[in-house]
Design an enzyme around this catalytic site. Structure first.
Site, PDB file in Angstrom:
ATOM      1  N   LYS A 161     -23.452  12.519 -28.330  1.00  0.00           N
ATOM      2  CA  LYS A 161     -24.352  12.407 -29.471  1.00  0.00           C
ATOM      3  C   LYS A 161     -23.899  13.356 -30.566  1.00  0.00           C
ATOM      4  O   LYS A 161     -23.624  14.519 -30.323  1.00  0.00           O
ATOM      5  CB  LYS A 161     -25.792  12.735 -29.064  1.00  0.00           C
ATOM      6  N   MET A 203     -28.729  24.870 -31.032  1.00  0.00           N
ATOM      7  CA  MET A 203     -28.493  23.943 -32.150  1.00  0.00           C
ATOM      8  C   MET A 203     -29.437  24.228 -33.328  1.00  0.00           C
ATOM      9  O   MET A 203     -30.038  23.309 -33.889  1.00  0.00           O
ATOM     10  CB  MET A 203     -28.657  22.496 -31.673  1.00  0.00           C
ATOM     11  N   ASP A 217     -20.728  13.737 -21.907  1.00  0.00           N
ATOM     12  CA  ASP A 217     -21.233  14.058 -23.236  1.00  0.00           C
ATOM     13  C   ASP A 217     -20.144  14.622 -24.138  1.00  0.00           C
ATOM     14  O   ASP A 217     -19.058  15.021 -23.686  1.00  0.00           O
ATOM     15  CB  ASP A 217     -22.369  15.080 -23.132  1.00  0.00           C
TER      16      ASP A 217
END
Length: 258
Positions: free
Chosen positions: A56, A170, A34
């Site tokens: 991502k 986040m 990731d």
């Protein structure tokens, strides 16, 4: 048939990976990794290991989740030892559960290798214990964003009234809304709040305020994701026990005078 290891890489500092996680990297034929893993960890891979980026970004996915699932299955069916390397812990907002389900559906053997999750590690590196005998006996991990098109299902009233420390992953983009919801359902506006950006790394930065002021502070300081938001009285302890950013400052000062 090969085997898949869903491995938590930890929060950013490469030394925070587990011994078992590091062994998995060293033995892997294929590593799907990731965006938020520390890429220094990839140096431990075999020279002939296949490294596949599937990170991502907000609004952009190098690989869709369904494609990642298919890739894990495909490589395992070729007899490969496959590592899915994720920031933090694979089962804490890491979609590890979805990937494990896909592996079960295709009869693929797998193991879960937990990692140090970012909420605990980033807070600790900022000098904030998420629990404390005098200030907090409960912690909630909350996602700061929802999948597009899903209904609002975060239990704001329960969080506001029943949890001592709230750790939000986040959450910077939706911070005004998050803070507004918590205050709407009873969380005191003067509740101490911190945001830790790039926690446990050499560019870690922490800003503090209150539930009522932190959104404006974050905007002024241009805080962006990846960041952890910590809400609760434990944030007060940072004034005395912050250690990592002092260490960074000391190292920078020493470097400047050498």
């Amino acid at each position: 048939m090969g085997k898949v290891y869903l491995v938590g890489a930890g929060p950013g500092d490469p030394e925070l990976i587990t011994v078992k996680g590091l062994k998995c990297i060293q033995q892997a034929d294929v590593i799907l990794y990731d965006r938020l893993i520390n890429e220094d960890l990839l140096a431990y891979a075999k020279p002939d290991a296949e490294l596949i980026f599937c990170g991502k970004l907000p609004g952009y996915h190098a690989m869709q989740q369904e494609t990642i699932n298919r890739s894990l299955v495909l490589h395992a069916k070729k007899g490969k030892t496959v590592v899915r390397l994720k920031g933090g812990d694979p089962f804490v907002f890491g979609r590890g559960g979805e990937e494990a389900e896909a592996l079960v559906q295709h009869g693929i053997e797998f193991e879960i290798v937990p990692g140090v999750t970012s909420a605990i590690a980033a807070a600790a590196y900022a000098g904030i214990p998420v629990t404390h005998r005098e200030f907090s006996s409960s912690v909630a991990f909350v996602t700061g964003h929802r999948r597009d098109g899903t209904r609002e299902d975060i239990k704001w009233e329960s969080l506001a009234k029943g949890i001592d420390t709230i750790a939000i992953y986040m959450g910077v983009h939706n911070l005004p809304y998050i803070c507004g919801q918590l205050m709407k359902y009873g969380k005191a506006p003067d509740t101490p709040t911190a945001i830790i950006q790039w926690g446990t790394t050499s560019i870690q930065r922490t800003v503090t305020g209150t539930l009522a002021t932190i959104a404006a502070i974050a905007a002024k300081e241009r805080i962006e994701n990846p960041s952890m938001v910590i809400i609760g009285d434990v944030v007060r302890l940072r004034a005395n026990i912050q250690w990592f950013e002092r260490l960074l400052s000391s190292s920078a000062a020493a470097g400047a005078t050498s």
